[in-house]
Design an enzyme around this catalytic site. Structure first.
Site: not given
Length: 997
Positions: A385, A645, A649
């Protein structure tokens, strides 16, 4: 369409990718407009059913077919939750805690007794347990009592192995629990009409809560009051800028208040929150077996098949041909079962992984799934990410890109922008501007504040009027959206300046940078509310979310280790490309729509799989896209790691072979991850990769050793039984196994070097090495027995006797207790010494072992030699031998040990070289269709080799979210994705990232 774009985003001006109007022509100037991209808001509705039929329980309140607490009008929210603005009473809170459960994502805790027993629940242990039953229940034959000694020894060996494994893994589990406990937040709630601070876990639906700048939203809520509120939902949307919120809007649990103050009513807690419901989906129906369990299954099968073949041969030959009595043949079979089974394998690997987990904890990485360490060693692709992971998620000014107009410098533009910023109660833009100064105090140094107008959605700018203390003159500075600021400017504004500004904004937009314009004017009088002499454009600031200081080095290190890094972000394509360029990651990135539409027909890629493999990253992705990318990479035969985070995700973190939640991750991300980082940055991942490869090497060394010992014990004692009717005592095999296990446990801290490329389990190589070593060691024992029984070489050369002449055994009797002792000592010494060969790539003496391994080996051999010298246990059929015979065995083993390295080199030059060339040819012949099997297996048999059994997994699964969260339907799952899609705010570029060459 309503425009709830965050305050800071509107102030910052153009969103990347915004079209910029062409310069005006002719006498009439065309007004330059800067479009803001916002987020669609669902209009408030009423319930679809009679509210009197809805009860205050999870089954009704979270049934989207009946009511949607996220969108109904506020009056209905209070009525449905049976709440008032005065808050709930203590008794009612307790009742609701029983209905909805605590406001936290429940951990899947294991019953310690079941966890302990799970170490004895796999086929390797079953064989040993079966051998114990044979010794105690089936050994009543030939006038002999049950074999209590072997039974007790086997049970003791099982308990020792299970205890060590349980202790190490339980310690790792305690570390995870301590981490989770340390992250428990607080909340302000109104109870019985009074504001109090409580644990956020004690919140229930209907509670009235309050939060302000810097607070974490403790539960899903609807706002009843909102004063200039801006919420950071980057964990959900992937965007760097916060979202403005007004009365009636929903705020998600785990998001952070960046500006303003708010009160709200809790509409969902714990697993019923938006994040919690996403987390409860993760892995709930995933029965896939970990990579290590599959390897254990194959290694265990190799050992079991090898043992099974020779057990069958012994039954046929010893009973059918030699006419052995029942009990005598059973003892020989027990030797193969006890000595051939690598009973310590699950424990040794668990201890190795647990010790590795504790070492990673020193680098601030908490391992929540211990077998993930092994899989991390083989990871070939790391998907990451962007926001909060590769970047800081803290906006800053790129000083190198500041544009100035007229006689102003970049320092002037930045300082004036800081004057026009709040120094207290700042929003994201004010904070990044002030903190970009060398000293933030300069934002108010040398000036006297006379008037300040904060940002508002109508004016889209801030403004300060101040007196310059050094000259006494009045000045006014404004900063904000580019289009608004340039319209205010009346002094020294030319067509050239407007064209330059337009080009600069366009440049920023194509690079994914947000533009913030600054202008100033002077006041020729002392009335600070009066008109000035007209604003003049000072400069244009580039705002971006900078990469973490260690991210570029981390990516470089990962690439050097053979791990390709791909960015997978919900942010916009231009921003993703700019971040990729700054990190040296590359800018061959694509919008998420290609995952649905496939590669463009005129592009360089024939298939979507080729595009995914070639891409440096993807932008504008939603949870389902991240999941699909990871799944496709696994389908191409890669072990894939994923970092993130946020709740968006979580599905990909769960799907990946190794999910890594970075520091500050939400409960949903931490719950789905295998490794949780507890300090900012990704540098820990490189430590983890190197550490995991060290651990992998230890496990591979042990696997070769364990398989070789199986071949060595089974083949050796079967041949001796067939050739000489040799009845080796089963209890002595137990002693060998016990000493081996004690020594091999120290492999968990052995000195090894990590590989420079991703590791993989090549079982053909492992089995080939094992067979070669095992047969060679078998020859060493058989040769020794042949020399003793068929010649008088040792007696003549070293003046030793096999047995005292007064004894009842003939010196050349194969079952002479002293011959048993000699064979025991020879097998014990050289079998353990094999580990020094399997652990090294070159000559064994070129790679120094750990002090623990060397010390354990020496102690084990000292014990073995003492047993050989003084052991005189009648039930074991051994008798102590002289020091001369002990010396002969040691010299014999030394002579046979040194050629082991040459066997290793010969295998590498012939069999191993052939296997690798064949594998390379097979890989080259596989078409790039994505049809390569996944790196996980659905084999039910393989699951039996997991330390945690299938029934234990089902038990712990029931402990989790099932009690309070209703099962999510397919429609609700789609809705989850659609809401995230609507709220992502990502405007995707229409053109592909890279055209065909």
């Amino acid at each position: 369409m309503s425009d709830p774009t965050p305050v800071s985003e509107k102030e910052a001006g153009t969103a990347p990718g915004d079209p910029t109007p062409a310069p005006a022509t002719g006498g009439e100037k065309k007004k330059r407009e800067y479009k803001d991209f916002g987020h669609d808001q669902e209009k408030a509705t009423h319930t679809k059913v009679d509210m009197n039929t809805i009860e205050l329980k999870a089954e009704d309140l979270y049934d989207k077919e009946k009511v949607d607490l996220e969108t109904v009008v506020m009056e209905d929210v209070f009525q449905l939750l049976e709440a008032t603005e005065e808050g709930l009473g203590t008794a009612e809170v307790q009742r609701r805690l029983g209905l909805f459960g605590p406001n936290k994502l429940e951990s899947k805790e294991q019953n310690p007794i079941l966890q302990f027993l799970s170490f004895m629940w796999n086929p390797l242990s079953w064989v040993m347990e079966g051998a114990a039953l044979v010794a105690i229940a089936l050994s009543n034959g030939s006038g002999r009592a049950p074999d209590w000694q072997d039974f007790v020894g086997i049970v003791l060996l099982l308990l020792i192995n299970s205890s060590i494994g349980f202790y190490e893994e339980h310690n790792a589990g305690n570390a995870v629990k301590a981490l989770m406990d340390s992250l428990a937040p607080k909340a302000r709630a109104r109870r019985d009409g009074k504001w109090i601070e409580i644990e956020s876990a004690d919140l229930v639906p209907g509670d009235v809560i309050a939060f302000k700048i810097g607070d974490i939203v403790p539960a899903d809520c609807r706002l009843t009051e909102a004063v200039n509120v801006s919420i950071d939902q980057a964990a959900l949307t992937g965007e760097s800028l916060p979202q403005s919120k007004k009365t009636g809007d929903q705020c998600f649990s785990g998001s952070t208040c960046k500006q303003g103050e708010a009160e709200g009513i809790v509409i969902a807690t714990g697993p019923n929150t938006f994040f919690g419901r996403a987390a409860s989906l993760v892995g709930q129906d995933d029965d896939s077996i970990g990579h290590l369990q599959k390897i254990l299954f194959m290694i265990g099968s190799f050992c079991l098949v090898s043992i099974g073949i020779f057990v069958v041969l012994e039954i046929l030959i010893l009973y059918a041909d030699f006419k052995y009595p029942y009990r005598r043949g059973l003892d020989n079979i027990l030797v193969l079962l006890i000595g051939g089974i690598p009973i310590a394998m699950p424990t040794v690997l668990s201890v190795t992984l647990a010790v590795g987990a504790q070492q990673l904890a020193k680098h601030k990485a908490i391992v929540t799934r211990i077998t993930a360490i092994e899989e991390l060693a083989g990871v070939t692709i790391l998907c990451s990410d962007k926001t909060g992971t590769l970047t800081t998620n803290k906006l800053t000014i790129d000083k190198a890109l500041i544009k100035t107009y007229g006689p102003f410098s970049a320092e002037d533009a930045l300082l004036l922008a800081a004057y026009a910023s709040r120094t207290e109660n700042q929003d994201a833009i004010d904070s990044c501007v002030v903190n970009s100064l060398d000293d933030p105090a300069r934002a108010r140094t040398g000036i006297k504040l006379l008037d300040f107008k904060p940002f508002n959605p109508i004016d889209k700018r801030t403004e300060i009027t101040y007196r310059e203390e050094s000259t006494g003159r009045l000045r006014r500075v404004t900063k904000g959206m580019t289009g608004v600021i340039i319209e205010l400017c009346t002094r020294n504004k030319t067509e050239e300046i407007e064209n330059r500004l337009e080009a600069d904004v366009e440049e920023f937009a194509t690079r994914g940078l947000r533009a913030l314009a600054v202008a100033f004017e002077e006041l020729d009088h002392d009335d600070h509310e009066g008109e000035g002499n007209g604003f003049e454009l000072v400069g244009l600031l580039a705002i971006f979310d900078p990469p973490r200081s260690d991210t570029k080095q981390t990516i470089d290190d990962a690439l050097a280790l053979g791990v390709k890094v791909k960015m997978v972000t919900g942010d916009q394509l231009a921003i993703a490309k700019e971040t990729g360029r700054r990190l040296g990651l590359g800018d061959h990135m694509y919008p998420s729509k290609v995952l649905k539409d496939g590669p463009p027909p005129d592009g360089p890629h024939l298939t979507l799989d080729e595009m995914i493999m070639d891409a440096d990253g993807f932008a504008g992705v939603f949870p389902e896209h991240k999941y699909e990318i990871v799944k496709r990479l696994q389908g191409l035969g890669h072990l894939c790691a994923m970092t993130g985070d946020g709740a968006n995700d979580a599905p990909a973190l769960s799907r990946a072979n190794v999910g890594i939640a970075v520091e500050g991750a939400t409960d949903a991300a931490r719950g789905a991850a295998d490794i949780v980082l507890t300090e900012p940055g990704l540098s820990t991942i490189v430590h983890a990769i190197k550490g995991s490869r060290v651990i992998f090497q230890r496990m591979r060394n042990y696997s070769i050793y364990a398989c070789a010992v199986t071949i060595r014990i089974v083949v050796c004692f079967a041949i001796l039984a067939f050739a000489y009717k040799f009845d080796f005592p089963p209890f002595m095999v137990l002693i060998i196994a016990l000493l081996n296990d004690g020594t091999i446990m120290t492999l968990s801290v052995d000195r090894v070097l990590p590989s420079t490329t991703p590791d993989s389990w090549d079982l053909a190589e492992i089995f080939s090495f094992a067979i070669a070593y095992g047969l060679y060691l078998t020859m060493s024992t058989i040769a020794l027995v042949l020399v003793i029984l068929e010649t008088n070489f040792f007696e003549k050369k070293f003046k030793v006797n096999t047995i005292d002449k007064k004894g009842k055994y003939h010196p050349k009797d194969p079952n002479n207790p002293q011959i048993h002792t000699i064979v025991y000592l020879q097998v014990a010494i050289i079998s353990q010494a094999l580990i020094f060969v399997t652990r090294s790539h070159g000559f064994f003496f070129m790679e120094r072992p750990s002090t623990a391994l060397l010390g354990a080996f020496c102690i084990a051999q000292l014990v073995s030699s003492i047993i050989a010298a003084w052991g005189d246990w009648g039930f074991t059929s051994i008798q102590g031998v002289s020091g001369g015979w002990i010396g002969i065995v040691w010299v014999w083993n030394l002579l046979w040990f040194f050629p082991l390295d040459w066997i290793k080199f010969a295998m590498k030059a012939t069999v191993i070289k052939y296997l690798r060339e064949r594998r390379q040819k097979q890989q080259a012949a596989v078409p790039k269709t994505g049809d390569v099997p996944l790196s996980r297996t659905q084999s039910r048999a393989a699951s039996l080799y997991s330390n945690r059994t299938s029934f234990l997994s089902r038990v712990t699964r029931k402990v989790g979210f099932g009690q309070h969260a209703p099962k999510m339907s397919e429609g609700e799952l789609r809705r989850l994705g659609s809401i995230q899609a609507q709220q992502s705010g990502a405007t995707l570029a229409r053109n592909p990232s890279r055209q065909a060459a």
